[in-house]
Motif scaffolding. Sequence first.
Motif, PDB file in Angstrom:
ATOM      1  N   UNK A 101       0.834  -1.208   0.000  1.00 47.50           N
ATOM      2  CA  UNK A 101       0.000   0.000   0.000  1.00 47.50           C
ATOM      3  C   UNK A 101       0.864   1.252   0.000  1.00 47.50           C
ATOM      4  N   UNK A 102       1.987   1.202   0.708  1.00 50.09           N
ATOM      5  CA  UNK A 102       2.890   2.358   0.751  1.00 50.09           C
ATOM      6  C   UNK A 102       3.538   2.592  -0.608  1.00 50.09           C
ATOM      7  N   UNK A 103       3.819   1.512  -1.357  1.00 50.51           N
ATOM      8  CA  UNK A 103       4.369   1.673  -2.706  1.00 50.51           C
ATOM      9  C   UNK A 103       3.401   2.438  -3.597  1.00 50.51           C
ATOM     10  N   UNK A 207      -5.000   5.117   4.304  1.00 49.28           N
ATOM     11  CA  UNK A 207      -3.865   4.363   4.835  1.00 49.28           C
ATOM     12  C   UNK A 207      -2.708   5.287   5.206  1.00 49.28           C
ATOM     13  N   UNK A 208      -2.463   6.279   4.374  1.00 49.39           N
ATOM     14  CA  UNK A 208      -1.388   7.236   4.652  1.00 49.39           C
ATOM     15  C   UNK A 208      -1.675   7.987   5.947  1.00 49.39           C
ATOM     16  N   UNK A 209      -2.916   8.445   6.131  1.00 50.72           N
ATOM     17  CA  UNK A 209      -3.288   9.179   7.337  1.00 50.72           C
ATOM     18  C   UNK A 209      -3.107   8.332   8.594  1.00 50.72           C
ATOM     19  N   UNK A 217      -3.552  -6.582   4.361  1.00 52.01           N
ATOM     20  CA  UNK A 217      -4.001  -6.431   5.750  1.00 52.01           C
ATOM     21  C   UNK A 217      -4.812  -5.164   5.967  1.00 52.01           C
ATOM     22  N   UNK A 218      -4.355  -4.058   5.367  1.00 52.22           N
ATOM     23  CA  UNK A 218      -4.936  -2.761   5.691  1.00 52.22           C
ATOM     24  C   UNK A 218      -6.030  -2.308   4.742  1.00 52.22           C
ATOM     25  N   UNK A 220      -7.809  -5.050   2.104  1.00 54.95           N
ATOM     26  CA  UNK A 220      -8.685  -6.201   1.846  1.00 54.95           C
ATOM     27  C   UNK A 220      -9.308  -6.743   3.131  1.00 54.95           C
ATOM     28  N   UNK A 221      -8.476  -7.062   4.109  1.00 54.38           N
ATOM     29  CA  UNK A 221      -8.993  -7.651   5.348  1.00 54.38           C
ATOM     30  C   UNK A 221      -9.759  -6.616   6.162  1.00 54.38           C
ATOM     31  N   UNK A 222      -9.252  -5.420   6.213  1.00 45.44           N
ATOM     32  CA  UNK A 222      -9.886  -4.378   7.034  1.00 45.44           C
ATOM     33  C   UNK A 222     -11.253  -3.965   6.506  1.00 45.44           C
ATOM     34  N   UNK A 223     -11.413  -3.976   5.177  1.00 42.30           N
ATOM     35  CA  UNK A 223     -12.658  -3.486   4.579  1.00 42.30           C
ATOM     36  C   UNK A 223     -13.603  -4.594   4.130  1.00 42.30           C
ATOM     37  N   UNK A 224     -13.295  -5.854   4.436  1.00 41.21           N
ATOM     38  CA  UNK A 224     -14.077  -6.948   3.854  1.00 41.21           C
ATOM     39  C   UNK A 224     -15.552  -6.923   4.267  1.00 41.21           C
ATOM     40  N   UNK A 225     -15.871  -6.370   5.434  1.00 38.44           N
ATOM     41  CA  UNK A 225     -17.272  -6.290   5.863  1.00 38.44           C
ATOM     42  C   UNK A 225     -17.931  -4.985   5.443  1.00 38.44           C
TER      43      UNK A 225
END
Length: 372
Positions: A101-103, A207-209, A217-218, A220-225
């Motif tokens: 994500x940082x890339x 994600x940057x904030x 992780x940050x 796909x998994x975090x937003x799956x619901x």
Amino acid sequence: MRAIGIVLAGGNNHRMKELSQKRAICAMPVAGSYRSIDFTLSNMSNSHIQKVAVFTQYNSRSLNEHLSSSKWWDFGRKQGGLYVFTPAVTVNNSNWYRGTADAIAQNLTWLKNSHEPYVVIASGDCVYKMDFNKLLEYHIDKKADITVVCRDMEPGTEIERFGTMKMNEEYRITEFEEKPLQAKSNTVSCGIYVIRRRNLIEMIERCVEEERYDFVRDILIRYKDMKRIYAYKIKEYWRNIASVEDYYGTNMDFLKPEVRNYFFKQYPDIYSKVDDLPPAKYNPGADIRNSLISSGCIVNGVVENSVIFKKSYIGNNCVIKNSVILNDVYIGDNTYIENCIVESRDTIRAGSRFVGEGGIRIVVEKNERYVM
């Protein structure tokens, strides 16, 4: 196609051992004449994605040289092109890529300046064929926020080193675990995603904030619901080469007629940077059995069930069995090699013997040919 492409090619993997000390994983030679990243770039070109960014970082010299011209994959016309981004020191940032994500975050300007509505994100260390047009059609039909390409793996696969998922009857992802200690499913993520460009920009900015750096992780998994994340299941050939065993197995797969036919004879084609080399030469006494011999090679001995990459020399009375010989290797007379991967530009002294017992052995010899 109404999408741009992003190829994540900056990572390293300790499972590749000595093989990743000289090059990025995405630059690993595959099938005699290709690099790993060629398969992803060819899939994007064949799907008419004309604008592609490659994010490189670890040991990127060899990979950057390979990507020095976009013409090999038919990018770089008036509309589009191949863009290679490495970490750069700026007024606002002086870090290396701290995650996938940082890339993307460090190159967000490129994403904002694009006009295509969708983004196809893919890893560069997988060997496969895919029509991204069908993937995008599926994504639009499902009205998905994110679509993840997945595959059911065969029994015996080390599932725990992949991201695993479960889905409902409509293929909406209900569970997603990244490299679980104990896998609950044999369905793994192939590291290929489709997402609307504006949605990606919004999630990356968040994600940057919050100082989050990993796409899986940050996002796909975090937003799956919260987001509509769907799975697109494939059944065709797909392999990830992030370990020595998988890298060796992938090259050995190309000795199977059905795999060679799938990649080399069935449309669409796989493209790579072309070297102007003479055809392979077989001298009297050479005996080749079920092997791939690349351009520029000279063979004098016995080669059986092996893949020999470009510009290699195999001396008199040599026996090469069940092995992968990388580019520009000199093998002296009366040498025996079995169950090995020989690193590129090695010089193997005459009369040597290397055998992988109980596993694949990586042979790295000092190369006196290039000592000044």
